[in-house]
Design an enzyme around this catalytic site. Sequence first.
Site, PDB file in Angstrom:
ATOM      1  N   GLY A   1       0.904  -1.486  -0.086  1.00 26.79           N
ATOM      2  CA  GLY A   1       0.163   0.047  -0.138  1.00 26.79           C
ATOM      3  C   GLY A   1       0.944   1.190  -0.158  1.00 26.79           C
TER       4      GLY A   1
ATOM      5  N   GLN B   1       2.779   9.775   1.345  1.00 24.04           N
ATOM      6  CA  GLN B   1       4.157   9.399   1.278  1.00 24.04           C
ATOM      7  C   GLN B   1       4.891   9.452   0.189  1.00 24.04           C
ATOM      8  OE1 GLN B   1       2.600   5.202   1.884  1.00 24.04           O
ATOM      9  NE2 GLN B   1       4.566   5.261   3.182  1.00 24.04           N
TER      10      GLN B   1
ATOM     11  N   CYS C   1       6.378  -0.566   7.086  1.00 23.94           N
ATOM     12  CA  CYS C   1       5.380   0.510   6.441  1.00 23.94           C
ATOM     13  C   CYS C   1       6.078   1.235   5.276  1.00 23.94           C
ATOM     14  CB  CYS C   1       5.243   2.283   6.856  1.00 23.94           C
ATOM     15  SG  CYS C   1       5.114   3.723   6.331  1.00 23.94           S
ATOM     16  N   LEU C   2       6.586   1.371   3.796  1.00 22.64           N
ATOM     17  CA  LEU C   2       7.680   2.130   3.079  1.00 22.64           C
ATOM     18  C   LEU C   2       8.453   2.956   3.507  1.00 22.64           C
ATOM     19  CD1 LEU C   2       5.925   1.036  -0.143  1.00 22.64           C
ATOM     20  CD2 LEU C   2       7.820  -0.312   1.127  1.00 22.64           C
TER      21      LEU C   2
ATOM     22  N   HIS D   1      -4.260   2.280   7.825  1.00 21.21           N
ATOM     23  CA  HIS D   1      -2.787   2.027   7.520  1.00 21.21           C
ATOM     24  C   HIS D   1      -2.786   2.855   6.627  1.00 21.21           C
ATOM     25  CE1 HIS D   1       1.705   1.894   8.129  1.00 21.21           C
ATOM     26  NE2 HIS D   1       1.732   2.418   6.540  1.00 21.21           N
ATOM     27  N   GLU D   2      -3.182   2.972   5.511  1.00 19.49           N
ATOM     28  CA  GLU D   2      -3.258   3.782   4.624  1.00 19.49           C
ATOM     29  C   GLU D   2      -3.705   5.317   4.535  1.00 19.49           C
ATOM     30  OE1 GLU D   2      -0.550   3.573   3.214  1.00 19.49           O
ATOM     31  OE2 GLU D   2       0.119   1.138   3.286  1.00 19.49           O
TER      32      GLU D   2
ATOM     33  N   HIS E   1      -1.917   7.807   6.976  1.00 13.25           N
ATOM     34  CA  HIS E   1      -1.058   8.172   6.381  1.00 13.25           C
ATOM     35  C   HIS E   1      -1.737   9.583   6.140  1.00 13.25           C
ATOM     36  CE1 HIS E   1       2.463   6.348   6.334  1.00 13.25           C
ATOM     37  NE2 HIS E   1       2.423   4.928   6.238  1.00 13.25           N
TER      38      HIS E   1
HETATM   39 NI    NI Z   1       2.562   3.079   5.921  1.00 12.64          NI
END
Ligand code: NI
Length: 174
Positions: free
Chosen positions: A46, A51, A92-93, A134-135, A138
């Site tokens: 995701g 991000q 998380c990226l 989660h997204e 963000h």
């Molecule tokens: Ni993340």
Amino acid sequence: MALLNILRYPDPRLHKVAKPVAAVDARIRELIGDMLETMYDAEGIGLAATQVDVHERVIVIDTSEKRDQPLVLINPELVWRSDARVLGEEGCLSVPQIYDKVERHAAVTVAALDRAGQRFEREVEGLTAVCVQHEMDHLVGKVFVEYLSPLKRDRVRAKMLKRAREEQQERQKV
Ligand code: NI
């Protein structure tokens, strides 16, 4: 299409609150294409626009095994949350190589616009439900490490800053 730079925690831009997308136009479709390419390249499941330093409510997700079922959410809203909760390990990226347990609703129904600007609703559970929550965090400037204890969060922050310094030194050597 192009690979986008992913912001790393504790970059303050990860705490900006995203605005709703005003029109699903060519610019937004290009952003979605780039976000999907970036997510697949980074082997993530995701990615939120926040991000990649675009502060508009856009999310891409793909939790399928074959990585061929992208879920695009524009202006997502949760319209239902299960009472049941699950405790699962998240990463998380924007916080690479850090994993920890976060509690989430086990299932949610998300309403959003698709790439054609059409509204749809989708009930999701399991990993996809965790990923949607989660997204969506963000988009309101929240990174999953903020659910951890202040002590753990400080450790993550220190680790990330140390790693960034080391990478900077590596770059200077070349
Ligand atoms: Ni993340």
